[in-house]
Design a protein around this motif. Sequence first.
Motif, PDB file in Angstrom:
ATOM      1  N   VAL A 308     -21.340  13.888   8.861  1.00 64.89           N
ATOM      2  CA  VAL A 308     -20.293  13.409   8.593  1.00 64.89           C
ATOM      3  C   VAL A 308     -20.055  12.237  10.540  1.00 64.89           C
ATOM      4  CG1 VAL A 308     -17.881  14.005   8.364  1.00 64.89           C
ATOM      5  CG2 VAL A 308     -19.341  16.049   8.104  1.00 64.89           C
ATOM      6  N   MET A 309     -19.118  11.555   9.688  1.00 65.45           N
ATOM      7  CA  MET A 309     -18.677  10.207  10.412  1.00 65.45           C
ATOM      8  C   MET A 309     -16.706   9.705   9.920  1.00 65.45           C
ATOM      9  SD  MET A 309     -21.849   7.933  11.261  1.00 65.45           S
ATOM     10  CE  MET A 309     -23.235   8.536  11.399  1.00 65.45           C
ATOM     11  N   LEU A 310     -16.114  10.035  10.386  1.00 66.61           N
ATOM     12  CA  LEU A 310     -14.320   9.430  10.574  1.00 66.61           C
ATOM     13  C   LEU A 310     -15.271   8.719  11.020  1.00 66.61           C
ATOM     14  CD1 LEU A 310     -11.719  11.437  10.080  1.00 66.61           C
ATOM     15  CD2 LEU A 310     -11.998   9.414  11.910  1.00 66.61           C
ATOM     16  N   LEU A 311     -14.133   7.337  10.761  1.00 61.62           N
ATOM     17  CA  LEU A 311     -14.115   6.137  11.248  1.00 61.62           C
ATOM     18  C   LEU A 311     -12.459   6.007  10.374  1.00 61.62           C
ATOM     19  CD1 LEU A 311     -15.069   3.959   8.743  1.00 61.62           C
ATOM     20  CD2 LEU A 311     -16.904   4.869   9.718  1.00 61.62           C
ATOM     21  N   GLY A 312     -12.092   4.656  11.369  1.00 60.98           N
ATOM     22  CA  GLY A 312     -11.200   3.975  10.954  1.00 60.98           C
ATOM     23  C   GLY A 312      -9.685   3.152  12.026  1.00 60.98           C
ATOM     24  N   ASP A 313      -8.417   2.755  11.894  1.00 66.22           N
ATOM     25  CA  ASP A 313      -8.281   2.443  12.331  1.00 66.22           C
ATOM     26  C   ASP A 313      -6.974   4.169  12.112  1.00 66.22           C
ATOM     27  OD1 ASP A 313      -5.326   1.996  13.641  1.00 66.22           O
ATOM     28  OD2 ASP A 313      -4.312   0.300  11.875  1.00 66.22           O
ATOM     29  N   LEU A 314      -7.335   5.046  13.326  1.00 65.50           N
ATOM     30  CA  LEU A 314      -6.797   5.787  13.895  1.00 65.50           C
ATOM     31  C   LEU A 314      -5.170   5.750  14.524  1.00 65.50           C
ATOM     32  CD1 LEU A 314      -9.702   8.111  14.830  1.00 65.50           C
ATOM     33  CD2 LEU A 314      -8.942   7.252  12.920  1.00 65.50           C
ATOM     34  N   ASN A 315      -5.359   4.593  14.952  1.00 62.92           N
ATOM     35  CA  ASN A 315      -3.689   4.435  15.169  1.00 62.92           C
ATOM     36  C   ASN A 315      -3.636   5.322  17.025  1.00 62.92           C
ATOM     37  OD1 ASN A 315      -2.003   1.908  15.175  1.00 62.92           O
ATOM     38  ND2 ASN A 315      -1.665   2.964  12.630  1.00 62.92           N
ATOM     39  N   TYR A 316      -4.479   6.304  17.224  1.00 55.14           N
ATOM     40  CA  TYR A 316      -3.571   6.914  18.454  1.00 55.14           C
ATOM     41  C   TYR A 316      -3.639   5.779  20.258  1.00 55.14           C
ATOM     42  CZ  TYR A 316      -5.117  10.843  15.875  1.00 55.14           C
ATOM     43  OH  TYR A 316      -4.845  11.888  15.260  1.00 55.14           O
ATOM     44  N   ARG A 317      -3.096   5.944  20.692  1.00 56.79           N
ATOM     45  CA  ARG A 317      -2.304   5.106  21.548  1.00 56.79           C
ATOM     46  C   ARG A 317      -2.827   5.823  23.011  1.00 56.79           C
ATOM     47  NH1 ARG A 317       0.749   1.228  19.002  1.00 56.79           N
ATOM     48  NH2 ARG A 317      -0.043   1.246  16.314  1.00 56.79           N
ATOM     49  N   ILE A 318      -2.409   5.215  24.455  1.00 56.28           N
ATOM     50  CA  ILE A 318      -2.309   5.348  25.623  1.00 56.28           C
ATOM     51  C   ILE A 318      -1.325   6.532  26.289  1.00 56.28           C
ATOM     52  CG2 ILE A 318      -2.330   4.549  27.665  1.00 56.28           C
ATOM     53  CD1 ILE A 318      -4.954   2.086  26.646  1.00 56.28           C
ATOM     54  N   SER A 319      -0.934   6.876  26.392  1.00 60.78           N
ATOM     55  CA  SER A 319       0.410   7.994  26.953  1.00 60.78           C
ATOM     56  C   SER A 319       1.169   6.837  28.331  1.00 60.78           C
ATOM     57  CB  SER A 319      -0.464   8.757  26.786  1.00 60.78           C
ATOM     58  OG  SER A 319       0.328   9.373  25.962  1.00 60.78           O
ATOM     59  N   LEU A 320       0.880   5.797  28.481  1.00 60.03           N
ATOM     60  CA  LEU A 320       1.263   5.555  29.759  1.00 60.03           C
ATOM     61  C   LEU A 320       2.607   4.996  29.605  1.00 60.03           C
ATOM     62  CD1 LEU A 320      -2.191   5.252  31.315  1.00 60.03           C
ATOM     63  CD2 LEU A 320      -0.664   6.526  31.908  1.00 60.03           C
ATOM     64  N   PRO A 321       3.563   4.014  30.540  1.00 62.67           N
ATOM     65  CA  PRO A 321       4.176   3.626  30.520  1.00 62.67           C
ATOM     66  C   PRO A 321       3.830   2.157  30.180  1.00 62.67           C
ATOM     67  CG  PRO A 321       5.018   4.511  32.327  1.00 62.67           C
ATOM     68  CD  PRO A 321       3.358   4.647  31.691  1.00 62.67           C
ATOM     69  N   GLU A 322       3.736   1.234  29.039  1.00 69.12           N
ATOM     70  CA  GLU A 322       3.521  -0.086  28.423  1.00 69.12           C
ATOM     71  C   GLU A 322       3.684  -0.999  29.722  1.00 69.12           C
ATOM     72  OE1 GLU A 322       4.874  -4.306  26.456  1.00 69.12           O
ATOM     73  OE2 GLU A 322       6.041  -2.606  26.140  1.00 69.12           O
ATOM     74  N   ALA A 323       4.323  -1.066  30.888  1.00 72.19           N
ATOM     75  CA  ALA A 323       3.353  -1.510  31.867  1.00 72.19           C
ATOM     76  C   ALA A 323       2.220  -1.768  32.592  1.00 72.19           C
ATOM     77  CB  ALA A 323       4.911  -2.287  33.142  1.00 72.19           C
ATOM     78  N   LYS A 324       2.870  -0.430  32.733  1.00 68.58           N
ATOM     79  CA  LYS A 324       1.380  -0.213  33.581  1.00 68.58           C
ATOM     80  C   LYS A 324      -0.103  -0.092  32.815  1.00 68.58           C
ATOM     81  CE  LYS A 324      -0.231   4.079  36.161  1.00 68.58           C
ATOM     82  NZ  LYS A 324      -0.227   6.047  36.898  1.00 68.58           N
ATOM     83  N   THR A 325       0.243   0.073  31.619  1.00 70.77           N
ATOM     84  CA  THR A 325      -1.253   0.103  30.525  1.00 70.77           C
ATOM     85  C   THR A 325      -1.397  -1.363  30.592  1.00 70.77           C
ATOM     86  OG1 THR A 325      -0.009   1.795  29.445  1.00 70.77           O
ATOM     87  CG2 THR A 325      -1.794   0.389  28.440  1.00 70.77           C
ATOM     88  N   ARG A 326      -0.705  -2.326  30.707  1.00 72.44           N
ATOM     89  CA  ARG A 326      -0.769  -3.941  30.754  1.00 72.44           C
ATOM     90  C   ARG A 326      -1.697  -3.680  31.578  1.00 72.44           C
ATOM     91  NH1 ARG A 326       0.857  -6.526  26.041  1.00 72.44           N
ATOM     92  NH2 ARG A 326       2.593  -5.886  25.331  1.00 72.44           N
ATOM     93  N   LEU A 327      -1.230  -3.420  33.461  1.00 71.90           N
ATOM     94  CA  LEU A 327      -1.789  -3.665  34.505  1.00 71.90           C
ATOM     95  C   LEU A 327      -3.194  -2.860  34.408  1.00 71.90           C
ATOM     96  CD1 LEU A 327      -1.763  -4.690  37.203  1.00 71.90           C
ATOM     97  CD2 LEU A 327      -0.491  -2.516  37.568  1.00 71.90           C
ATOM     98  N   LEU A 328      -3.104  -1.962  34.078  1.00 70.16           N
ATOM     99  CA  LEU A 328      -5.049  -1.260  33.512  1.00 70.16           C
ATOM    100  C   LEU A 328      -5.758  -1.737  32.895  1.00 70.16           C
ATOM    101  CD1 LEU A 328      -3.487   2.188  33.921  1.00 70.16           C
ATOM    102  CD2 LEU A 328      -4.737   1.256  36.011  1.00 70.16           C
TER     103      LEU A 328
END
Length: 477
Positions: A308-328
């Motif tokens: 079985v394979m599952l693929l796609g735009d699963l849309n899961y995000r990163i649970s960090l503030p936006e500014a910190k996410t961009r910095l990382l």
Amino acid sequence: MLEKQRQAEVFWPRLVANKLFRKPSGSHAFVADFPMAAAEDDFDIGGAPAPAVEFDGDGCSPDADACRRVKRPRPQQRANKTLKYRLFASTWNVGGVTPQDDLDLADWLDTKNGAYDIYVLGFQEVVPLSARNVLGADKKRVGMRWNELIRAALNRSAAAPSFHDQTDAKGGGGGETKQAAQQKVHPVRGSGGGELARDYRCLVSKQMVGILLTVWVRGDLSRFVRRASVSCVGCGVMGCLGNKGAVSVRFWLHDTSFCFVCCHLASGGREGDEAHRNSDATEILSRTTFPRGHSLNLPQKILDHDRVMLLGDLNYRISLPEAKTRLLVERRDWKTLLENDQLRSEVVSEGGAFRGWNEGAITFSPTYKYYPNTDTYYGAAAAAQGRKGEKRRAPAWCDRILWRGEGVRQKQYDRCESRLSDHRPVRALFAVEAEAPRNLNSLRSFFMSERFDGARGAADLLRKDDTTNSARFVDTI
């Protein structure tokens, strides 16, 4: 126009009824190049591609399947042969952009670096997710254009060998052995004995609103594929429309069942949106149902299949503030970002929506969200100047490929750099195993093998009798 309005009026109550009774939505019909249960003679290997034909949800030849079982009883001493194939899987949210006729997909499909036995390609937003497209009938013309471009890219290259490993079930199931690394070459040959150009055929192509799943196989491998069917589940507006949801395809390769699921889950980076994605995933796994066949006990659910394979735009995000996410992201600190990746949490956590699934190591930049035709993330400070009212969306690995089941080994996991949309395509290369009977000297195996090339007259004789189907005859043996 009046006819289209009537179709939309019928479309609504059917979707609501499907949701209430937990049935899959959408048609079970799909497009394919060939009837999979036919003898090799039917494919005219090396000739012009067969015209696309639409088949029903029970597969390409339900009558031929009626006389077989999924797991045929075999004597205990009779071992299976393990065949290893190369599988290319990719997902791409194309952002509603209609492809140009001269769009070259060769780099994305990696046609220059090697020949793959199977291609599984999942698209999201092949049409804009407007109310007109979501509520009306599927816009299949765009999906057909993508298939034409895929066919051109796969079959354009000059002669290239296709191959698979053959290892015993007793000795070849473990790690990466030296014998398994050496591929046995099986080039496609014409009547004159010379090698032909690559020959790929569309096994299944199915579109639901903006979700398109298309599967391609080598022409000489297609005769070993059977019982293809599709299932569509809508999870969008009202929990049933097809702007979100999944298209699933299943088939048998030799005696092993494969299932591929192309998803587009709920979007959004706000608190609570992750729960909506988890709910969509649960709905897809529970509501996706395949036909059992004619008096056959075929697996109906996604997780009942061998691979079985599952693929796609699963849309899961990163649970960090936006500014910190961009910095990382700027620092390319993938480890810290992945520690806060929502999907990874759902894979490793007890009770997670994807507990039991596998995903390869991510060593590439987040694939969402870019300004189209640029390498700049959406909402970046420099690019956002002068753009009033623009939403700021932090980068994320929205586009993913997961798998489960034995006999699947991932070889590569990366992204491509196409700037067509606000997403980057993601692809993965796999070595997958399929079980086939070891007794290949039987009459049935003779008809299904390359040796049948020299005995095509037998199939022609069978066709003269209108009451006899050559495919049914071969598979019944």
